[in-house]
Design a protein around this motif. Structure first.
Motif, PDB file in Angstrom:
ATOM      1  N   GLN A 114      46.610  45.759  45.194  1.00 56.67           N
ATOM      2  CA  GLN A 114      47.829  46.439  44.760  1.00 56.67           C
ATOM      3  C   GLN A 114      48.590  45.506  43.825  1.00 56.67           C
ATOM      4  O   GLN A 114      49.311  44.607  44.244  1.00 56.67           O
ATOM      5  CB  GLN A 114      48.709  46.830  45.949  1.00 56.67           C
ATOM      6  CG  GLN A 114      49.898  47.696  45.545  1.00 56.67           C
ATOM      7  CD  GLN A 114      50.726  48.145  46.731  1.00 56.67           C
ATOM      8  OE1 GLN A 114      51.048  47.356  47.610  1.00 56.67           O
ATOM      9  NE2 GLN A 114      51.083  49.431  46.762  1.00 56.67           N
ATOM     10  N   PRO A 115      48.436  45.716  42.526  1.00 55.02           N
ATOM     11  CA  PRO A 115      49.163  44.887  41.557  1.00 55.02           C
ATOM     12  C   PRO A 115      50.647  45.227  41.578  1.00 55.02           C
ATOM     13  O   PRO A 115      51.055  46.192  42.240  1.00 55.02           O
ATOM     14  CB  PRO A 115      48.511  45.259  40.218  1.00 55.02           C
ATOM     15  CG  PRO A 115      47.950  46.628  40.446  1.00 55.02           C
ATOM     16  CD  PRO A 115      47.584  46.713  41.898  1.00 55.02           C
TER      17      PRO A 115
ATOM     18  N   LEU B 232      47.137  51.532  44.206  1.00 54.39           N
ATOM     19  CA  LEU B 232      46.093  50.932  45.043  1.00 54.39           C
ATOM     20  C   LEU B 232      44.770  51.029  44.302  1.00 54.39           C
ATOM     21  O   LEU B 232      44.304  52.114  43.970  1.00 54.39           O
ATOM     22  CB  LEU B 232      46.010  51.648  46.379  1.00 54.39           C
ATOM     23  CG  LEU B 232      47.149  51.327  47.342  1.00 54.39           C
ATOM     24  CD1 LEU B 232      47.249  52.381  48.422  1.00 54.39           C
ATOM     25  CD2 LEU B 232      46.966  49.955  47.951  1.00 54.39           C
ATOM     26  N   VAL B 233      44.160  49.876  44.092  1.00 58.66           N
ATOM     27  CA  VAL B 233      42.917  49.811  43.338  1.00 58.66           C
ATOM     28  C   VAL B 233      41.783  49.463  44.291  1.00 58.66           C
ATOM     29  O   VAL B 233      41.815  48.431  44.956  1.00 58.66           O
ATOM     30  CB  VAL B 233      43.018  48.742  42.220  1.00 58.66           C
ATOM     31  CG1 VAL B 233      41.692  48.650  41.460  1.00 58.66           C
ATOM     32  CG2 VAL B 233      44.170  49.049  41.275  1.00 58.66           C
TER      33      VAL B 233
ATOM     34  N   VAL C 272      48.937  42.099  45.820  1.00 62.24           N
ATOM     35  CA  VAL C 272      48.779  42.172  47.279  1.00 62.24           C
ATOM     36  C   VAL C 272      47.401  42.760  47.538  1.00 62.24           C
ATOM     37  O   VAL C 272      47.022  43.774  46.928  1.00 62.24           O
ATOM     38  CB  VAL C 272      49.869  43.037  47.927  1.00 62.24           C
ATOM     39  CG1 VAL C 272      49.660  43.085  49.448  1.00 62.24           C
ATOM     40  CG2 VAL C 272      51.252  42.493  47.600  1.00 62.24           C
ATOM     41  N   TYR C 273      46.671  42.129  48.427  1.00 62.59           N
ATOM     42  CA  TYR C 273      45.317  42.579  48.749  1.00 62.59           C
ATOM     43  C   TYR C 273      45.281  43.085  50.185  1.00 62.59           C
ATOM     44  O   TYR C 273      45.752  42.412  51.110  1.00 62.59           O
ATOM     45  CB  TYR C 273      44.317  41.436  48.560  1.00 62.59           C
ATOM     46  CG  TYR C 273      44.130  41.058  47.120  1.00 62.59           C
ATOM     47  CD1 TYR C 273      44.982  40.146  46.509  1.00 62.59           C
ATOM     48  CD2 TYR C 273      43.125  41.644  46.349  1.00 62.59           C
ATOM     49  CE1 TYR C 273      44.834  39.806  45.173  1.00 62.59           C
ATOM     50  CE2 TYR C 273      42.954  41.316  45.015  1.00 62.59           C
ATOM     51  CZ  TYR C 273      43.817  40.395  44.434  1.00 62.59           C
ATOM     52  OH  TYR C 273      43.667  40.072  43.107  1.00 62.59           O
ATOM     53  N   PHE C 274      44.715  44.268  50.340  1.00 58.53           N
ATOM     54  CA  PHE C 274      44.619  44.890  51.652  1.00 58.53           C
ATOM     55  C   PHE C 274      43.167  45.023  52.073  1.00 58.53           C
ATOM     56  O   PHE C 274      42.321  45.483  51.292  1.00 58.53           O
ATOM     57  CB  PHE C 274      45.244  46.286  51.646  1.00 58.53           C
ATOM     58  CG  PHE C 274      46.721  46.301  51.470  1.00 58.53           C
ATOM     59  CD1 PHE C 274      47.283  46.562  50.230  1.00 58.53           C
ATOM     60  CD2 PHE C 274      47.569  46.055  52.549  1.00 58.53           C
ATOM     61  CE1 PHE C 274      48.664  46.578  50.068  1.00 58.53           C
ATOM     62  CE2 PHE C 274      48.943  46.065  52.392  1.00 58.53           C
ATOM     63  CZ  PHE C 274      49.488  46.327  51.143  1.00 58.53           C
TER      64      PHE C 274
ATOM     65  N   LYS D 112      49.662  38.607  50.099  1.00 62.88           N
ATOM     66  CA  LYS D 112      50.193  38.520  48.743  1.00 62.88           C
ATOM     67  C   LYS D 112      49.680  37.252  48.086  1.00 62.88           C
ATOM     68  O   LYS D 112      49.929  36.147  48.565  1.00 62.88           O
ATOM     69  CB  LYS D 112      51.723  38.508  48.762  1.00 62.88           C
ATOM     70  CG  LYS D 112      52.338  38.451  47.371  1.00 62.88           C
ATOM     71  CD  LYS D 112      53.848  38.483  47.424  1.00 62.88           C
ATOM     72  CE  LYS D 112      54.441  38.462  46.029  1.00 62.88           C
ATOM     73  NZ  LYS D 112      55.933  38.473  46.056  1.00 62.88           N
ATOM     74  N   LEU D 113      48.934  37.420  47.027  1.00 56.04           N
ATOM     75  CA  LEU D 113      48.367  36.296  46.291  1.00 56.04           C
ATOM     76  C   LEU D 113      49.153  36.083  45.010  1.00 56.04           C
ATOM     77  O   LEU D 113      49.317  37.020  44.227  1.00 56.04           O
ATOM     78  CB  LEU D 113      46.895  36.555  45.953  1.00 56.04           C
ATOM     79  CG  LEU D 113      46.219  35.517  45.065  1.00 56.04           C
ATOM     80  CD1 LEU D 113      46.139  34.172  45.778  1.00 56.04           C
ATOM     81  CD2 LEU D 113      44.836  35.984  44.631  1.00 56.04           C
ATOM     82  N   THR D 114      49.615  34.873  44.809  1.00 54.25           N
ATOM     83  CA  THR D 114      50.279  34.496  43.565  1.00 54.25           C
ATOM     84  C   THR D 114      49.442  33.414  42.902  1.00 54.25           C
ATOM     85  O   THR D 114      49.157  32.378  43.517  1.00 54.25           O
ATOM     86  CB  THR D 114      51.692  33.968  43.820  1.00 54.25           C
ATOM     87  OG1 THR D 114      52.453  34.982  44.489  1.00 54.25           O
ATOM     88  CG2 THR D 114      52.372  33.615  42.501  1.00 54.25           C
TER      89      THR D 114
END
Lengths: 112, 116
Positions: free
Chosen positions: B39-40, B45-46, B89-91, B111-113
């Motif tokens: 989720q950018p 949602l990708v 954010v990766y789910f 959440k990846l930064t």
């Protein structure tokens, strides 16, 4: 063409008013889902449908109702909106989990 | 219980670092599916990957790779040589069959930064 659309995309409403969100699909998929997304909680299932007029509750169903009178439409209703229902709502469709799930673009609902 | 745990709430890395996002699941089903979504900041949602419970082969797609281990009920996601565009954010999610219907259960997300 994504095959699934949510409306409205954004809505601001007052506490105590009824609100209906619509999910429309053109894929003729059997399963439809409503999720809400809140910080720190991920996506949580509100209600789901496994066919026309066949619906059931998810983990956070209190204060919500749904209806599915046609294959293509799944409506989520907040009977009397509260501030705790401020959230982003996602609809998803699936014909079979082996083929995955398709998500709508989301509806941002703010209850003031 | 049918559950997905993503223990890492937030991760911050510098560009070009490798990063692994953890996912641990619980299910009673013998047949299930696991998913990863991105989720950018734009919010959609990708879909990234789907894996069924009978296929434990690891998968690589460009800079992305996934390690599925039934013995530890884990489905971890690694990004190699991270880029700023990977910030999202990766789910991790688990699809089960319950109460006569398929359901998709999500973890709380990581959440990846990625910093330049």
């Amino acid at each position: 063409d994504a095959g699934i659309t949510q409306s409205p995309r954004h809505k601001v409403t007052e506490t105590g008013t009824p609100v209906t969100l619509r999910c429309h699909q053109t894929e003729n998929h059997r399963y439809m889902y409503w999720y809400r997304q809140d910080p720190g909680h991920g996506l949580r299932l509100i209600h789901y449908s496994y066919g026309v007029k066949d619906t059931d509750k998810g983990e956070v169903s209190d204060g919500y109702s749904v209806s599915r009178s046609k294959t293509e439409d799944f409506l989520l209703t907040l009977e009397s909106a509260t501030s705790s229902q401020t959230s982003v709502y996602f609809c998803a469709i699936s014909e079979d989990r082996a083929y995955g799930y398709t998500f709508g673009s989301g509806t941002r609902l703010t209850v003031v | 219980a049918q559950k997905v745990t993503q223990a890492q709430t937030e991760i911050s890395v510098v560009e070009k670092e490798d990063v692994t996002l953890d996912c641990v699941y619980e299910t009673r089903d013998t047949t299930y599916y696991l998913f990863w979504y991105k989720q950018p900041p734009s919010g959609e949602l990708v879909f990234l990957i789907r894996r069924n419970s009978f296929d434990e082969q690891n998968e690589i797609s460009g800079r992305y790779s996934w390690n599925f281990q039934k013995s530890t009920s884990s489905f971890n996601f690694t990004i190699t040589a991270s880029q700023v565009v990977d910030s999202a954010v990766y789910f991790c999610a688990l699809s089960v069959f319950e109460g006569g219907s398929e359901k998709l259960v999500f973890g709380k997300g990581t959440k990846l930064t990625v910093n330049p």
